[in-house]
Design a protein around this motif. Structure first.
Motif, PDB file in Angstrom:
ATOM      1  N   THR A  86       4.711   8.870 -10.373  1.00 16.95           N
ATOM      2  CA  THR A  86       4.749   7.544  -9.773  1.00 16.95           C
ATOM      3  C   THR A  86       3.299   7.089  -9.673  1.00 16.95           C
ATOM      4  O   THR A  86       2.433   7.892  -9.375  1.00 16.95           O
ATOM      5  N   PRO A  87       3.051   5.796  -9.932  1.00 16.75           N
ATOM      6  CA  PRO A  87       1.661   5.344  -9.890  1.00 16.75           C
ATOM      7  C   PRO A  87       1.032   5.640  -8.531  1.00 16.75           C
ATOM      8  O   PRO A  87       1.698   5.573  -7.502  1.00 16.75           O
ATOM      9  N   GLY A  88      -0.234   6.001  -8.527  1.00 14.13           N
ATOM     10  CA  GLY A  88      -0.920   6.417  -7.305  1.00 14.13           C
ATOM     11  C   GLY A  88      -0.787   5.405  -6.188  1.00 14.13           C
ATOM     12  O   GLY A  88      -0.241   5.694  -5.138  1.00 14.13           O
ATOM     13  N   SER A  89      -1.284   4.206  -6.421  1.00 10.73           N
ATOM     14  CA  SER A  89      -1.256   3.185  -5.378  1.00 10.73           C
ATOM     15  C   SER A  89      -0.902   1.865  -6.014  1.00 10.73           C
ATOM     16  O   SER A  89      -1.202   1.637  -7.173  1.00 10.73           O
ATOM     17  N   ARG A  90      -0.282   1.024  -5.226  1.00  7.59           N
ATOM     18  CA  ARG A  90      -0.054  -0.333  -5.735  1.00  7.59           C
ATOM     19  C   ARG A  90       0.060  -1.270  -4.548  1.00  7.59           C
ATOM     20  O   ARG A  90       0.393  -0.843  -3.437  1.00  7.59           O
ATOM     21  N   GLY A 111       4.607   2.863   1.436  1.00  7.46           N
ATOM     22  CA  GLY A 111       4.609   2.933   2.896  1.00  7.46           C
ATOM     23  C   GLY A 111       4.555   1.548   3.516  1.00  7.46           C
ATOM     24  O   GLY A 111       5.265   1.248   4.472  1.00  7.46           O
ATOM     25  N   ALA A 112       3.708   0.681   2.939  1.00 11.51           N
ATOM     26  CA  ALA A 112       3.567  -0.665   3.486  1.00 11.51           C
ATOM     27  C   ALA A 112       4.883  -1.429   3.393  1.00 11.51           C
ATOM     28  O   ALA A 112       5.261  -2.158   4.309  1.00 11.51           O
ATOM     29  N   GLU A 113       5.589  -1.251   2.280  1.00 10.54           N
ATOM     30  CA  GLU A 113       6.861  -1.954   2.116  1.00 10.54           C
ATOM     31  C   GLU A 113       7.890  -1.455   3.126  1.00 10.54           C
ATOM     32  O   GLU A 113       8.652  -2.241   3.697  1.00 10.54           O
ATOM     33  N   SER A 135      -0.417   2.357   0.629  1.00 12.47           N
ATOM     34  CA  SER A 135      -0.237   1.754  -0.700  1.00 12.47           C
ATOM     35  C   SER A 135       0.431   2.736  -1.658  1.00 12.47           C
ATOM     36  O   SER A 135       0.730   2.390  -2.792  1.00 12.47           O
ATOM     37  N   LYS A 136       0.685   3.959  -1.214  1.00 10.05           N
ATOM     38  CA  LYS A 136       1.330   4.951  -2.075  1.00 10.05           C
ATOM     39  C   LYS A 136       2.846   4.848  -1.964  1.00 10.05           C
ATOM     40  O   LYS A 136       3.386   4.482  -0.924  1.00 10.05           O
ATOM     41  N   ALA A 137       3.512   5.215  -3.049  1.00 12.62           N
ATOM     42  CA  ALA A 137       4.975   5.237  -3.022  1.00 12.62           C
ATOM     43  C   ALA A 137       5.450   6.371  -2.120  1.00 12.62           C
ATOM     44  O   ALA A 137       4.845   7.447  -2.085  1.00 12.62           O
TER      45      ALA A 137
END
Ligand SMILES: Nc1ncnc2c1ncn2[C@@H]1O[C@H](COP(=O)(O)OP(=O)(O)O)[C@@H](O)[C@H]1O
Ligand SMILES: [Mg+2]
Lengths: 533, 296
Positions: A271-275, B94-96, B125-127
């Motif tokens: 999964t992409p690191g950050s978004r 996390g933000a979502e 910002s990480k999943a």
């Protein structure tokens, strides 16, 4: 000493036992359906004298070949059975196999139930291998049972065994595909989506390969194409099925390798690191339900849309062929495709098929709610001021609307195909034909909601039953010339041939009423029971 | 008598033959930090799931600020919950998740939420699929503390946190207390309970065996005394409150003290005491005394 040895022999046994318990019921059902349906169609076959020239015309008509596959050995009970049930059963077995593969591996891992298991001496790769290994036995059983049933019903052993082997190879292939995608993707839904894409692309490749002689080689790239290329009861070729089996074994080995290269709970495709946060559709429970539905809906729409576009493109060729060769119109009718001679009849017949994916879609969407509950993801939602009624209503409404969208996409896609070849199907007729299956989709929604309320582990199976089970029921009943009360048990018997005829309002209302009763009863159960996990 | 933040009457839950919770009657007044203690399997999570309407009681009732706990839409407007093991949608960041919980939850102080994100050092910002157990727990903790809901129900919220984060957690509980929020904290970590709770309830095999303030709980139990004497030790047999008396060598006596120490101190004062050590039992020892043999 004995104790240590016993302990050392244990982990595989534990793993296998665990795997067996999770798949045995589904395996029994799939085996019974495949063997039973094949035997019934063999037994119900009554040959009609077909003249060789007409048969040659049939075998070379691109539309017939696209839709039904290459017709071989139709003058033989075995060949007819393979033609009539082969693809349906292969799809059933393939879908079950890939779902079971991801459910027993990624699903269990997702739900946190492998944490304890893997804290001991068992490695992740070992757990994945053992589960897939147990699952790999199922297609072999299905193939063996099907072949045995056909032989018992009185057709050649060679053709029956080859057909059984072909089914087993397809099943094995999709066990492996499910196993690989479960390693590639971090969530079970993404893994299922990717495996389903392989299945749909495989089906479409087979259709295009059969329909366009220049692209006949495409069939070698599709599991369903390879299954057809074995030509049981005709030339009985072993090479295609061997290729498929080898591909399946290689993929199974790959799944084990991939499992060894990742951490528990992680995936090969990182999964992409950050978004940045995407905060659209997070504002309410219904909006959140929409958010989780959009991605699968797009994927399903693409697959179903492509399929119905293709059906539209061959509409003219098919109707013209059947008008010119009336003896095949009778034969198509025996195979459950009456009135293919006019474009409206053709559209009506094929739109009825749309009920299956639309029904499976709503069942799968509500099964995703059950999976979220089981994985404890719903806990935080339901700890907010959100009643279960509101949650279920939102999820069911969104699933139903998404299925309507899917049905509409199919309607438009087939209309676009027919318009391209100037087959003369009006847009209004196309939409009416597509929407005609809405009551069956609603039945699935009702069944799935009922299951969510009372047996949350079986939502997908029970929810898909009216559509997928009803379809196979009808196919079998038609093939064996069953009495009308038996046919009437399938919802498909109550669908009018829209747009060739007017919609059956009463039947549609009754189905909608039954669906509503299912939703109400499911809601009662859902509100009363404890949430799992 | 103030209002109750949380109240149960004869609450029971049966799973088949197992009585997971037996006849729990409990009242947690508003503004209190209440510790709900018990070893694994005692029935703490079961109680909380009944309070939240996630499971249905076999018998009995529960109220959240005088709203029936079964009336989820109303009751949950006044509480926030952190489950024992937090599961999130793996593809959401996390933000979502925090955004979703804030928008469907009972109202969130976003400035404080952002501060908590900093304090708990969570990369939002990480999943969520990449989060460890502790990080998932942080998401739920931040969402709950940021709500300022009058009741916070926390089920073993620190089991995945490291000591530094545990400290942040205790501070956040302190802030909640200062805001007048009620905290219902299920735990089996005694140091944590001792540090933050006003009162504790002790659950054993589904039964509430004690409800007391931490200080009371200690007082109810023994104080250990060891005294050495320059001369002959006095005979303390029969002195009020003295139990378990035994000599430890010629010049030392040990005993445990229950209730008022006055009589024992008078008796000691008459002798030549060289050293005296008075030790309160730790909560852990009290806890172990409760669970002695048949802990579940
Ligand atoms: N859904 C369930 N089905 C059956 N037994 C359960 C279920 N949930 C909890 N239990 C049992 O109830 C008892 C109390 O569990 P729980 O409340 O989770 O304990 P705690 O949170 O104090 O560790 C345990 O013995 C547990 O096995
Ligand atoms: Mg617990």
């Amino acid at each position: 000493m004995i104790a240590t040895m016993a302990a050392a022999a244990r982990p595989e046994h534990v793993l296998r036992g665990l795997a067996v318990r999770q798949v045995r019921r589904g395996a029994l059902v799939v085996t019974a359906v495949c063997a039973g349906m094949s035997a019934l169609v063999v037994a119900g076959y009554h040959s009609e004298a077909l003249d060789p020239a007409a048969l040659a015309a049939l075998a070379s008509n691109p539309a017939i070949r696209t839709l039904f596959g290459e017709p071989v050995a139709l003058d033989h009970a075995g060949g007819f059975t393979v033609w009539r049930t082969g693809t349906v059963l292969a799809v059933l077995l393939g879908v079950w196999a890939m779902l079971a593969a991801s459910r027993t591996t990624r699903g269990e891992e997702d739900a946190g139930r492998w944490g304890l298991l893997l804290s001991g001496r068992i490695t992740l790769a070992e757990a994945v291998r053992q589960h897939l290994g147990v699952l790999a036995v199922v297609p072999v059983l299905v193939g063996a049972a099907t072949a045995a049933a056909m032989i018992a019903a009185g057709v050649d052993a060679t053709g029956s065994l080859l057909h059984g082997t072909g089914l087993a190879a397809v099943g094995l292939f999709f066990v492996a595909v499910g196993g690989v995608t479960a390693q590639l993707f971090v969530s079970r839904s993404a893994a299922n989506g990717a495996a389903a894409a392989v299945l749909v692309v495989g089906l479409l490749t087979r259709m295009v390969g059969d329909g366009a002689p220049a692209l006949a080689w495409l069939r070698w790239l599709s599991p369903f194409g390879l299954l057809a290329l074995t030509r049981p009861f005709d030339s009985n070729r072993g090479l295609p099925v061997s290729l498929l089996a080898v591909a399946a074994v290689l993929l199974l080995a790959l799944a084990g390798r991939l499992a060894a290269r990742r951490d528990v709970g992680a995936a090969i495709l990182a999964t992409p690191g950050s978004r940045p946060a995407r905060t659209a559709l997070l504002g309410s429970v219904p909006a959140f339900a929409v958010r989780r539905t959009v991605r699968p809906l797009v994927a399903w729409s693409a697959g179903i849309g492509a399929y119905f576009l293709l059906l539209g493109l061959i509409a003219r060729s098919m109707t013209e062929f059947l008008t010119g060769n009336p003896e095949f119109a009778a034969m198509a009718a025996q195979a459950g495709f009456p009135a293919l001679g006019t474009v409206e009849g053709y559209a009506a017949t094929l739109y009825a098929l749309l009920a299956v994916p639309a029904g499976v879609f709503v069942a799968v969407r509500l099964a995703a709610v059950a999976a979220d509950e089981n994985a404890r993801r719903l806990t935080l939602l339901l700890a907010a001021p959100v009643t279960r009624l509101r949650l279920l209503a939102a999820e069911a409404a969104v699933a139903g609307c998404a299925a309507l969208f899917l049905i509409t996409v199919a309607g438009i896609a087939m209309w676009a195909g027919t318009a391209t070849v100037h087959a003369g199907l009006s847009a209004g007729d196309a939409l009416a034909g597509a929407w005609n299956v809405v009551p069956v989709m609603l039945l699935c929604l009702g069944a799935a909601a009922l299951a969510l309320g009372w047996t949350p582990r079986a939502v997908a199976a029970i929810g898909a039953l009216p559509a997928a089970g009803g379809f196979m029921w009808q196919v079998t009943a038609d093939s064996i010339g069953a009495p009308s009360w038996i046919r009437a048990l399938s919802p498909f018997a109550h669908l009018a041939a829209v747009p060739a005829t007017a919609p059956a309002g009463v039947a549609a209302s009754v189905m909608a009423g039954i669906a509503a009763a299912g939703v109400v009863a499911g809601t009662v159960g859902y509100r009363r029971r404890d949430l799992s996990a | 008598m103030g209002i109750s933040a949380l109240r149960t009457e004869h609450l029971s839950k049966r799973y088949g033959r197992l009585l997971a919770l037996n006849d729990l009657t409990l009242d947690v007044p508003a503004g209190e930090v209440f510790g709900f203690l018990g070893p694994n399997g005692a029935g703490k999570s079961t109680t909380i799931r009944l309070l939240l309407g996630l499971a249905r009681p076999t018998s009995g009732r529960a109220w959240v600020f005088d709203t029936d706990a079964a009336d989820v839409a109303a009751a949950h407007r006044r509480l926030a919950y952190v489950p024992a093991d937090v599961a999130l949608w793996p593809r959401m960041t996390g933000a979502e998740v925090l955004d979703l919980l804030a928008r469907i939850g009972p109202g969130t102080d976003t400035a404080y939420r952002d501060e908590l994100v900093q304090r708990f050092a969570l990369d939002v910002s990480k999943a969520a699929g990449t989060y460890s157990t502790g990080n998932r727990q942080k998401v739920a903790l931040i969402a709950a503390f940021a709500t300022r809901a009058p009741l916070l129900v926390l089920d073993e919220p620190t089991s995945g946190l490291d000591p530094l984060m545990e400290l942040q957690f205790r501070q956040a509980v302190g802030v909640a207390r200062d805001n007048g929020q009620t905290v219902f904290l299920s735990s089996h970590q005694l140091a944590e309970v001792e540090a933050v709770c006003d009162r504790v309830g002790i659950l054993r095999a589904g039964e509430l065996v004690e409800v007391a303030s931490v200080a009371q709980l200690r007082r109810l139990h023994h104080t250990e005394v060891a005294a050495t004497f320059t001369g002959t030790p006095p005979d303390l047999t029969g002195v009020h409150g003295v139990h378990g008396l035994h000599a430890d060598g010629a010049a030392t006596v040990r005993f445990t003290l229950n209730g008022s120490p006055a009589a024992a101190l008078r008796a000691l004062a008459d002798a030549d005491v060289a050293t005296i050590i008075v030790r309160e039992q730790s909560l852990e020892e009290i806890f172990l005394a409760y669970y002695g043999q048949n802990a579940r």
